[in-house]
Design a protein around this motif. Structure first.
Motif, PDB file in Angstrom:
ATOM      1  N   ALA A   9      24.297 111.748  20.208  1.00 29.69           N
ATOM      2  CA  ALA A   9      24.957 111.369  21.452  1.00 29.69           C
ATOM      3  C   ALA A   9      25.527 109.966  21.301  1.00 29.69           C
ATOM      4  O   ALA A   9      25.242 109.271  20.325  1.00 29.69           O
ATOM      5  N   ALA A  10      26.331 109.556  22.260  1.00 31.76           N
ATOM      6  CA  ALA A  10      26.916 108.217  22.241  1.00 31.76           C
ATOM      7  C   ALA A  10      27.135 107.743  23.664  1.00 31.76           C
ATOM      8  O   ALA A  10      27.286 108.549  24.593  1.00 31.76           O
ATOM      9  N   GLY A  11      27.132 106.425  23.813  1.00 29.48           N
ATOM     10  CA  GLY A  11      27.344 105.854  25.128  1.00 29.48           C
ATOM     11  C   GLY A  11      27.655 104.376  25.048  1.00 29.48           C
ATOM     12  O   GLY A  11      27.787 103.821  23.953  1.00 29.48           O
ATOM     13  N   CYS A  12      27.757 103.754  26.208  1.00 29.17           N
ATOM     14  CA  CYS A  12      28.149 102.348  26.269  1.00 29.17           C
ATOM     15  C   CYS A  12      27.360 101.602  27.327  1.00 29.17           C
ATOM     16  O   CYS A  12      26.947 102.177  28.335  1.00 29.17           O
ATOM     17  N   LEU A  13      27.216 100.324  27.077  1.00 26.33           N
ATOM     18  CA  LEU A  13      26.805  99.386  28.109  1.00 26.33           C
ATOM     19  C   LEU A  13      28.114  98.835  28.647  1.00 26.33           C
ATOM     20  O   LEU A  13      28.727  97.940  28.054  1.00 26.33           O
ATOM     21  N   LEU A  14      28.601  99.440  29.711  1.00 35.97           N
ATOM     22  CA  LEU A  14      29.885  99.109  30.305  1.00 35.97           C
ATOM     23  C   LEU A  14      29.731  97.835  31.120  1.00 35.97           C
ATOM     24  O   LEU A  14      28.810  97.716  31.912  1.00 35.97           O
ATOM     25  N   TRP A  15      30.651  96.884  30.905  1.00 32.49           N
ATOM     26  CA  TRP A  15      30.531  95.598  31.588  1.00 32.49           C
ATOM     27  C   TRP A  15      31.864  95.154  32.162  1.00 32.49           C
ATOM     28  O   TRP A  15      32.912  95.645  31.778  1.00 32.49           O
ATOM     29  N   ARG A  16      31.746  94.214  33.104  1.00 34.31           N
ATOM     30  CA  ARG A  16      32.916  93.565  33.689  1.00 34.31           C
ATOM     31  C   ARG A  16      32.474  92.186  34.176  1.00 34.31           C
ATOM     32  O   ARG A  16      31.285  91.909  34.315  1.00 34.31           O
ATOM     33  N   LYS A  39      26.286 107.943  28.961  1.00 33.82           N
ATOM     34  CA  LYS A  39      26.140 108.481  27.609  1.00 33.82           C
ATOM     35  C   LYS A  39      26.119 109.995  27.668  1.00 33.82           C
ATOM     36  O   LYS A  39      25.938 110.574  28.732  1.00 33.82           O
ATOM     37  N   GLY A  40      26.289 110.620  26.503  1.00 30.54           N
ATOM     38  CA  GLY A  40      26.205 112.069  26.447  1.00 30.54           C
ATOM     39  C   GLY A  40      26.337 112.591  25.041  1.00 30.54           C
ATOM     40  O   GLY A  40      26.629 111.842  24.101  1.00 30.54           O
ATOM     41  N   LYS A  41      26.099 113.887  24.907  1.00 28.70           N
ATOM     42  CA  LYS A  41      26.133 114.534  23.595  1.00 28.70           C
ATOM     43  C   LYS A  41      27.550 114.564  23.033  1.00 28.70           C
ATOM     44  O   LYS A  41      28.523 114.726  23.767  1.00 28.70           O
ATOM     45  N   ARG A  54      34.755 108.898  25.781  1.00 24.18           N
ATOM     46  CA  ARG A  54      34.881 110.086  26.634  1.00 24.18           C
ATOM     47  C   ARG A  54      33.773 110.115  27.687  1.00 24.18           C
ATOM     48  O   ARG A  54      34.029 110.359  28.872  1.00 24.18           O
ATOM     49  N   GLU A  55      32.537 109.854  27.272  1.00 21.78           N
ATOM     50  CA  GLU A  55      31.419 109.896  28.210  1.00 21.78           C
ATOM     51  C   GLU A  55      31.554 108.825  29.290  1.00 21.78           C
ATOM     52  O   GLU A  55      31.252 109.077  30.452  1.00 21.78           O
ATOM     53  N   LEU A  57      34.345 107.590  30.472  1.00 22.27           N
ATOM     54  CA  LEU A  57      35.380 108.059  31.390  1.00 22.27           C
ATOM     55  C   LEU A  57      34.861 109.189  32.280  1.00 22.27           C
ATOM     56  O   LEU A  57      35.053 109.169  33.496  1.00 22.27           O
ATOM     57  N   GLU A  58      34.170 110.180  31.686  1.00 18.01           N
ATOM     58  CA  GLU A  58      33.669 111.312  32.465  1.00 18.01           C
ATOM     59  C   GLU A  58      32.629 110.889  33.498  1.00 18.01           C
ATOM     60  O   GLU A  58      32.622 111.388  34.621  1.00 18.01           O
ATOM     61  N   GLU A  59      31.732 109.984  33.120  1.00 20.18           N
ATOM     62  CA  GLU A  59      30.615 109.645  34.003  1.00 20.18           C
ATOM     63  C   GLU A  59      30.916 108.513  34.981  1.00 20.18           C
ATOM     64  O   GLU A  59      30.298 108.437  36.028  1.00 20.18           O
ATOM     65  N   THR A  60      31.857 107.620  34.623  1.00 25.63           N
ATOM     66  CA  THR A  60      32.125 106.454  35.486  1.00 25.63           C
ATOM     67  C   THR A  60      33.513 106.449  36.096  1.00 25.63           C
ATOM     68  O   THR A  60      33.753 105.737  37.069  1.00 25.63           O
ATOM     69  N   GLY A  61      34.464 107.158  35.472  1.00 27.82           N
ATOM     70  CA  GLY A  61      35.842 107.117  35.933  1.00 27.82           C
ATOM     71  C   GLY A  61      36.638 105.958  35.351  1.00 27.82           C
ATOM     72  O   GLY A  61      37.821 105.798  35.661  1.00 27.82           O
ATOM     73  N   TYR A  62      36.021 105.154  34.477  1.00 30.28           N
ATOM     74  CA  TYR A  62      36.689 103.986  33.897  1.00 30.28           C
ATOM     75  C   TYR A  62      37.070 104.228  32.438  1.00 30.28           C
ATOM     76  O   TYR A  62      36.296 104.815  31.678  1.00 30.28           O
ATOM     77  N   THR A  63      38.257 103.745  32.076  1.00 28.72           N
ATOM     78  CA  THR A  63      38.575 103.624  30.665  1.00 28.72           C
ATOM     79  C   THR A  63      37.889 102.351  30.188  1.00 28.72           C
ATOM     80  O   THR A  63      37.503 101.497  30.997  1.00 28.72           O
ATOM     81  N   CYS A  64      37.723 102.232  28.882  1.00 25.39           N
ATOM     82  CA  CYS A  64      37.017 101.056  28.381  1.00 25.39           C
ATOM     83  C   CYS A  64      37.544 100.646  27.013  1.00 25.39           C
ATOM     84  O   CYS A  64      38.179 101.432  26.315  1.00 25.39           O
ATOM     85  N   ARG A  65      37.259  99.391  26.666  1.00 24.98           N
ATOM     86  CA  ARG A  65      37.557  98.860  25.327  1.00 24.98           C
ATOM     87  C   ARG A  65      36.226  98.655  24.636  1.00 24.98           C
ATOM     88  O   ARG A  65      35.401  97.856  25.073  1.00 24.98           O
ATOM     89  N   LEU A  66      36.018  99.419  23.550  1.00 24.64           N
ATOM     90  CA  LEU A  66      34.767  99.269  22.809  1.00 24.64           C
ATOM     91  C   LEU A  66      34.709  97.903  22.150  1.00 24.64           C
ATOM     92  O   LEU A  66      35.689  97.440  21.575  1.00 24.64           O
ATOM     93  N   GLY A  67      33.548  97.291  22.223  1.00 21.14           N
ATOM     94  CA  GLY A  67      33.279  96.036  21.537  1.00 21.14           C
ATOM     95  C   GLY A  67      32.303  96.287  20.407  1.00 21.14           C
ATOM     96  O   GLY A  67      32.393  97.297  19.700  1.00 21.14           O
ATOM     97  N   ALA A  68      31.337  95.418  20.267  1.00 27.11           N
ATOM     98  CA  ALA A  68      30.373  95.499  19.169  1.00 27.11           C
ATOM     99  C   ALA A  68      29.473  96.724  19.313  1.00 27.11           C
ATOM    100  O   ALA A  68      29.136  97.159  20.415  1.00 27.11           O
ATOM    101  N   ARG A  69      29.089  97.246  18.171  1.00 30.72           N
ATOM    102  CA  ARG A  69      28.112  98.326  18.144  1.00 30.72           C
ATOM    103  C   ARG A  69      26.726  97.726  18.357  1.00 30.72           C
ATOM    104  O   ARG A  69      26.419  96.646  17.840  1.00 30.72           O
TER     105      ARG A  69
END
Length: 143
Positions: A9-16, A39-41, A54-55, A57-69
């Motif tokens: 699975a994969a996900g993000c710590l989405l921030w603003r 996050k999701g499978k 993708r996860e 966008l699907e779960e939050t409705g936001y596009t995002c810019r990936l930063g550090a892993r």
């Protein structure tokens, strides 16, 4: 010899950044009655990076810019399968949350408030690495 993971699975710590300062997005999943990171499978053939975007966008409705892993989270899921979740910090871009089948609520919280609200300790453990990455945009997998 280590066993391969049954679920990837994969996900993000989405921030603003807002007038309140740095905020992290948490989602509430009624199926599991928990507050967690989006996050999701992964889908068959999907890269972890694409799945994380993708996860979010699907779960939050936001596009995002990936930063550090960030460090991956590894655990046994509710069905007894070994699961590995790859995480990134991700800056929120355009979008707006709308409740959906998987997520009924989204909240933006300070890191301290997020730490208190998260259901699982494994999710709390990612916050220090995320804060370093957001401030320095460094790869922190080794932390």
């Amino acid at each position: 010899m280590s066993r391969a993971y049954d679920v990837r699975a994969a996900g993000c710590l989405l921030w603003r950044r807002s007038s309140a300062g740095l905020e992290l997005a948490l989602v509430y999943r009624p199926k599991w009655a928990d507050w967690s990171w989006p996050k999701g499978k992964l889908k068959r053939g999907e890269s972890a990076e694409a799945g994380a975007r993708r996860e979010v966008l699907e779960e939050t409705g936001y596009t995002c810019r990936l930063g550090a892993r960030l460090p991956s989270s590894r655990y046994t899921d509710h069905q007894g399968r070994l699961k590995e979740v790859s995480y990134w910090v991700a800056e929120a871009r355009d979008g707006a949350f709308e409740p959906n089948e998987e997520v009924s609520d989204l909240v933006w919280l300070t890191p301290d408030a997020a730490r208190e609200r998260l259901t699982h300790e494994r999710d709390r453990d990612l916050i220090p690495a995320a804060l370093i990455a957001i401030d320095g945009d460094e790869d922190v997998r080794g932390l």
